[in-house]
Write a protein that holds these residues in place. Structure first.
Motif, mmCIF file in Angstrom:
data_model
loop_
_atom_site.group_PDB
_atom_site.id
_atom_site.type_symbol
_atom_site.label_atom_id
_atom_site.label_comp_id
_atom_site.label_asym_id
_atom_site.label_seq_id
_atom_site.Cartn_x
_atom_site.Cartn_y
_atom_site.Cartn_z
ATOM 1 N N TYR A 73 -18.090 -23.167 -29.124
ATOM 2 C CA TYR A 73 -17.366 -22.306 -28.195
ATOM 3 C C TYR A 73 -17.959 -20.904 -28.151
ATOM 4 N N ALA A 74 -18.515 -20.437 -29.243
ATOM 5 C CA ALA A 74 -19.191 -19.141 -29.216
ATOM 6 C C ALA A 74 -20.369 -19.179 -28.253
ATOM 7 N N PHE A 75 -21.113 -20.274 -28.269
ATOM 8 C CA PHE A 75 -22.248 -20.420 -27.351
ATOM 9 C C PHE A 75 -21.778 -20.498 -25.905
ATOM 10 N N LEU A 76 -20.725 -21.286 -25.666
ATOM 11 C CA LEU A 76 -20.233 -21.460 -24.296
ATOM 12 C C LEU A 76 -19.671 -20.151 -23.741
ATOM 13 N N PHE A 77 -18.840 -19.475 -24.518
ATOM 14 C CA PHE A 77 -18.272 -18.213 -24.044
ATOM 15 C C PHE A 77 -19.351 -17.137 -23.914
ATOM 16 N N GLY A 78 -20.279 -17.101 -24.876
ATOM 17 C CA GLY A 78 -21.352 -16.114 -24.795
ATOM 18 C C GLY A 78 -22.219 -16.325 -23.571
ATOM 19 N N THR A 79 -22.563 -17.577 -23.279
ATOM 20 C CA THR A 79 -23.388 -17.874 -22.103
ATOM 21 C C THR A 79 -22.650 -17.534 -20.811
ATOM 22 N N ALA A 80 -21.379 -17.949 -20.718
ATOM 23 C CA ALA A 80 -20.600 -17.689 -19.506
ATOM 24 C C ALA A 80 -20.398 -16.191 -19.291
ATOM 25 N N ASN A 81 -20.073 -15.460 -20.348
ATOM 26 C CA ASN A 81 -19.863 -14.021 -20.211
ATOM 27 C C ASN A 81 -21.170 -13.289 -19.910
ATOM 28 N N GLY A 82 -22.280 -13.795 -20.459
ATOM 29 C CA GLY A 82 -23.572 -13.200 -20.146
ATOM 30 C C GLY A 82 -23.934 -13.363 -18.680
ATOM 31 N N ARG A 83 -23.649 -14.528 -18.114
ATOM 32 C CA ARG A 83 -23.915 -14.745 -16.694
ATOM 33 C C ARG A 83 -23.003 -13.871 -15.833
ATOM 34 N N ALA A 84 -21.733 -13.744 -16.267
ATOM 35 C CA ALA A 84 -20.806 -12.897 -15.514
ATOM 36 C C ALA A 84 -21.265 -11.441 -15.534
ATOM 37 N N TYR A 85 -21.802 -11.011 -16.656
ATOM 38 C CA TYR A 85 -22.319 -9.629 -16.752
ATOM 39 C C TYR A 85 -23.500 -9.431 -15.808
ATOM 40 N N ALA A 86 -24.396 -10.416 -15.761
ATOM 41 C CA ALA A 86 -25.570 -10.289 -14.901
ATOM 42 C C ALA A 86 -25.191 -10.232 -13.427
ATOM 43 N N ALA A 87 -24.098 -10.905 -13.061
ATOM 44 C CA ALA A 87 -23.686 -10.937 -11.656
ATOM 45 C C ALA A 87 -22.737 -9.809 -11.290
ATOM 46 N N ALA A 88 -22.255 -9.053 -12.268
ATOM 47 C CA ALA A 88 -21.262 -8.004 -12.010
ATOM 48 C C ALA A 88 -21.917 -6.747 -11.438
ATOM 49 N N PRO A 89 -21.190 -6.002 -10.601
ATOM 50 C CA PRO A 89 -21.699 -4.709 -10.113
ATOM 51 C C PRO A 89 -21.889 -3.734 -11.280
ATOM 52 N N ALA A 90 -22.703 -2.746 -11.077
ATOM 53 C CA ALA A 90 -23.000 -1.786 -12.142
ATOM 54 C C ALA A 90 -21.740 -1.081 -12.636
ATOM 55 N N ALA A 91 -20.793 -0.815 -11.738
ATOM 56 C CA ALA A 91 -19.566 -0.121 -12.143
ATOM 57 C C ALA A 91 -18.738 -0.944 -13.122
ATOM 58 N N GLU A 92 -18.770 -2.268 -12.976
ATOM 59 C CA GLU A 92 -17.971 -3.140 -13.848
ATOM 60 C C GLU A 92 -18.656 -3.379 -15.189
ATOM 61 N N ARG A 93 -19.964 -3.205 -15.243
ATOM 62 C CA ARG A 93 -20.685 -3.483 -16.486
ATOM 63 C C ARG A 93 -20.336 -2.505 -17.598
ATOM 64 N N THR A 94 -19.874 -1.332 -17.225
ATOM 65 C CA THR A 94 -19.563 -0.318 -18.243
ATOM 66 C C THR A 94 -18.379 -0.730 -19.124
ATOM 67 N N SER A 95 -17.524 -1.599 -18.625
ATOM 68 C CA SER A 95 -16.355 -2.033 -19.399
ATOM 69 C C SER A 95 -16.592 -3.365 -20.102
#
Length: 297
Positions: A73-95
């Motif tokens: 689950y650490a791998f799955l959540f880490g991968t999913a959250n990493g992809r979400a970060y890459a697709a997020a606007p710059a303003a959202e990445r700060t949080s």
């Protein structure tokens, strides 16, 4: 593998009998109340419980699966959250919170830790050896203490390792997606690992209490898991109830020890949150001990 499936009666009975023989009859023949007898007697109970713990395969299997699930689950959540970060606007990445990837997986791992604690007790009820244990240890509170102390010792060793696995795997998955990741030397991360180990220890003891209270693996694991995951259902409750659950429910409060961010308004501090969880577990263990002493095995 079903968590509610008890070990075979013959294997559990053999483990129980062998554990009592290995402790030696002299260790169990001390007169309660005589000088030094309580400590020696409890030591014999702990040795017996350790033999049973190692011999009942379902308990060992559940703990082993907890490590596998922590990494998966650490791998799955880490991968999913990493992809979400890459697709997020710059303003959202700060949080973005890298620790959330490790935290979310551990909230599922706790179900297996609680199940392991319950099986320490319910496996003996399922095989019929609890009656033998109660005869050999006539002061039943010592049997409760023995199982609780053994579970605590096991989880004090395994709990931080479960958190460490979750942190290492989730942060490696985040880094592979180009997202910010935590290092073990970052401020607060060592405490998160230690605090998470204490949290898992408390959950294991919670499972022991549920095992004594309900006596059946299916009931202890099912109801125990439901109560552990109740904060996840908070959006279904009225706003005031949801706020209380997310702040003061034992697992919500205790989970503050895994937080790296500063306390948010109205949230408990990590120390206060863990005190709520530990106090709740202690109350459950006292209630379990009182019930175990007052009813038939």
């Amino acid at each position: 593998m079903s968590l509610s499936s008890p070990p075979s009666a013959s294997s559990a009975s053999s483990a129980s009998s062998a554990s009592f023989r290995s402790s030696g009859s002299a260790g169990f023949s001390g007169t309660p109340g005589s000088p030094g007898s309580a400590g020696a007697f409890l030591g014999d109970v702990l040795r017996s419980e350790w033999t049973k713990f190692r011999s009942i395969r379902s308990i060992v299997y559940v703990l082993a699966v907890a490590f596998l699930v922590a990494g998966l689950y650490a791998f799955l959540f880490g991968t999913a959250n990493g992809r979400a970060y890459a697709a997020a606007p710059a303003a959202e990445r700060t949080s973005f919170d890298p620790a959330a990837s490790a935290f979310r997986g551990l909230m599922l791992v706790q179900l297996l830790v609680g199940a392991m604690g319950a099986l320490v007790v319910t496996s003996e009820y399922a095989s019929g050896t609890m009656r033998t244990s109660a005869v050999v240890v006539p002061r039943r509170e010592r049997l409760v203490i023995g199982k609780a102390v053994l579970t605590a010792l096991v989880m004090l060793g395994c709990g931080p390792l479960l958190v460490l696995v979750s942190v290492l795997v989730s942060q490696a998955a985040l880094a592979s997606q180009g997202a910010p990741a935590l290092a073990l030397t970052d401020p607060g991360v060592p405490w998160m690992i230690v605090g998470g180990g204490l949290y898992m220890t408390a959950i294991g003891l919670y499972g022991v209490a549920m095992g004594f209270l309900l006596r059946r693996s299916a009931g202890a694991v099912s109801l125990g898991s439901f109560l552990l995951l109740l904060p996840a259902m908070a959006p279904l409750f009225p706003e005031g109830v949801a706020r209380w659950v997310l702040t003061y429910w034992p697992t919500s409060a205790g989970g503050r020890v895994l937080a790296l961010d500063p306390p948010i308004p109205d949230a408990l501090s990590p120390a206060a949150g863990f005190a709520v969880l530990a106090g709740t577990v202690l109350v459950l263990l006292v209630a379990a001990s009182a019930l175990f002493r007052s009813r038939d095995v």
